[in-house]
Design a protein around this motif. Structure first.
Motif, short mmCIF file in Angstrom:
data_model
loop_
_atom_site.label_atom_id
_atom_site.label_comp_id
_atom_site.label_asym_id
_atom_site.label_seq_id
_atom_site.Cartn_x
_atom_site.Cartn_y
_atom_site.Cartn_z
N ILE A 5 56.46 30.17 28.00
CA ILE A 5 56.32 31.55 28.47
C ILE A 5 55.71 31.51 29.86
N ARG A 6 56.45 32.01 30.83
CA ARG A 6 56.04 31.95 32.24
C ARG A 6 55.17 33.18 32.54
N ILE A 7 53.95 32.93 33.02
CA ILE A 7 52.96 34.00 33.18
C ILE A 7 52.49 34.08 34.63
N LEU A 8 52.43 35.31 35.15
CA LEU A 8 51.87 35.60 36.47
C LEU A 8 50.56 36.36 36.29
N LEU A 9 49.50 35.89 36.95
CA LEU A 9 48.19 36.53 36.88
C LEU A 9 47.95 37.35 38.15
N VAL A 10 47.59 38.61 37.99
CA VAL A 10 47.32 39.48 39.14
C VAL A 10 45.96 40.15 38.93
N ASP A 11 44.94 39.65 39.64
CA ASP A 11 43.58 40.15 39.48
C ASP A 11 42.79 39.75 40.72
N ASP A 12 42.01 40.68 41.26
CA ASP A 12 41.30 40.39 42.51
C ASP A 12 39.99 39.65 42.29
N HIS A 13 39.55 39.48 41.05
CA HIS A 13 38.31 38.74 40.78
C HIS A 13 38.63 37.26 40.55
N THR A 14 38.31 36.45 41.54
CA THR A 14 38.68 35.04 41.51
C THR A 14 38.11 34.31 40.30
N LEU A 15 36.84 34.57 39.99
CA LEU A 15 36.19 33.87 38.88
C LEU A 15 36.86 34.23 37.55
N PHE A 16 37.14 35.51 37.34
CA PHE A 16 37.80 35.93 36.11
C PHE A 16 39.20 35.31 36.03
N ARG A 17 39.91 35.34 37.13
CA ARG A 17 41.27 34.79 37.14
C ARG A 17 41.27 33.30 36.83
N SER A 18 40.28 32.58 37.36
CA SER A 18 40.18 31.15 37.11
C SER A 18 39.90 30.86 35.64
N GLY A 19 39.00 31.64 35.05
CA GLY A 19 38.70 31.46 33.64
C GLY A 19 39.89 31.78 32.76
N LEU A 20 40.61 32.85 33.11
CA LEU A 20 41.79 33.24 32.37
C LEU A 20 42.86 32.16 32.45
N LYS A 21 43.05 31.63 33.65
CA LYS A 21 44.03 30.57 33.85
C LYS A 21 43.69 29.34 33.01
N ALA A 22 42.41 28.97 33.00
CA ALA A 22 41.98 27.81 32.23
C ALA A 22 42.26 28.01 30.74
N LEU A 23 42.01 29.22 30.25
CA LEU A 23 42.27 29.53 28.84
C LEU A 23 43.76 29.42 28.52
N LEU A 24 44.57 30.04 29.35
CA LEU A 24 46.00 30.09 29.06
C LEU A 24 46.66 28.72 29.21
N GLN A 25 46.17 27.92 30.13
CA GLN A 25 46.77 26.61 30.36
C GLN A 25 46.57 25.66 29.18
#
Length: 217
Positions: A5-25
């Motif tokens: 499942i190909r996912i694009l993350l769109v969020d201006d909070h870098t720290l939140f986006r990084s944590g979300l990416k780590a979870l999903l990966q």
């Protein structure tokens, strides 16, 4: 083996986006194909990368999530866009659902709910944070007017039943079990509902059901 499942993350909070990416990966069936820090960049990347799912914040610079959602769905109306936000505002919720978002999730949900929501959205289901369901009903409930009677009368009794179940955000499999039908039959009913009501997504059908008092199973 099913494709990722190909996912694009769109969020201006870098720290939140990084944590979300780590979870999903960490999920073997997820592939993070891109990240954007504002709505405008998110629209461009959605067009370029053609993801299966976009996780989209609402309050962002350049272009907010509501505007980005509308633009993304102009060119990719079947794309599963999930709003992932801190906003519990009923107007934000209603506008996003009416615009065609596949779901509305608050950032305080637990990880398992998020992962399950992404997979359900890809399968065509609508997803909401539990506390937002009541707000959606309260915000959108309205009596049907005479001008809508023709649309409503075009639905068969079974399609009305299916529409009521759609308002609960359940899957075709769950609807099939409840109505003692084949899942393929439910899929046909859903397609007929969208066509007859001139809607483009299950979420819009769920909103329509609530607005017209057709959400009682």
């Amino acid at each position: 083996m099913n494709p990722s499942i190909r996912i694009l993350l769109v969020d201006d909070h870098t720290l939140f986006r990084s944590g979300l990416k780590a979870l999903l990966q960490r999920q073997p069936d997820f592939d993070i194909v891109g990240e954007a820090a504002d709505g405008l960049e998110g629209v461009k990347l959605a067009e370029q990368l053609k993801p299966d799912v976009v996780l989209l914040d609402i309050d962002m610079p350049q272009m907010n999530g509501r505007e980005a959602l509308a633009q993304i769905l102009v060119t990719q109306p079947q794309l599963a866009v999930l709003m992932l936000t801190v906003s519990e505002d009923g107007d934000d919720l209603a506008e996003c659902m009416k615009s065609g978002a596949r779901g509305y999730l608050l950032k305080n949900i637990n990880a398992d709910f998020l992962l399950a929501s992404i997979r359900r959205a890809v399968d065509g289901d609508s997803v909401l944070s539990p506390e937002m369901t009541a707000k959606l009903v309260a915000r959108l409930r309205a009596p049907a007017s005479e001008t809508r009677n023709l649309e409503l009368e075009s639905l068969t009794p079974r399609e009305r039943e299916t529409l009521a179940w759609l308002s609960r955000g359940v899957s075709n499999k769950e609807i099939a079990r409840a109505l003692d039908l084949a899942e393929s039959t439910v899929k046909v009913h859903v397609q007929n509902i969208l066509r007859k009501l001139n809607l483009s997504s299950r979420v819009q059908a769920a909103v329509y059901a609530v607005e017209h008092g057709l959400d009682k199973v």
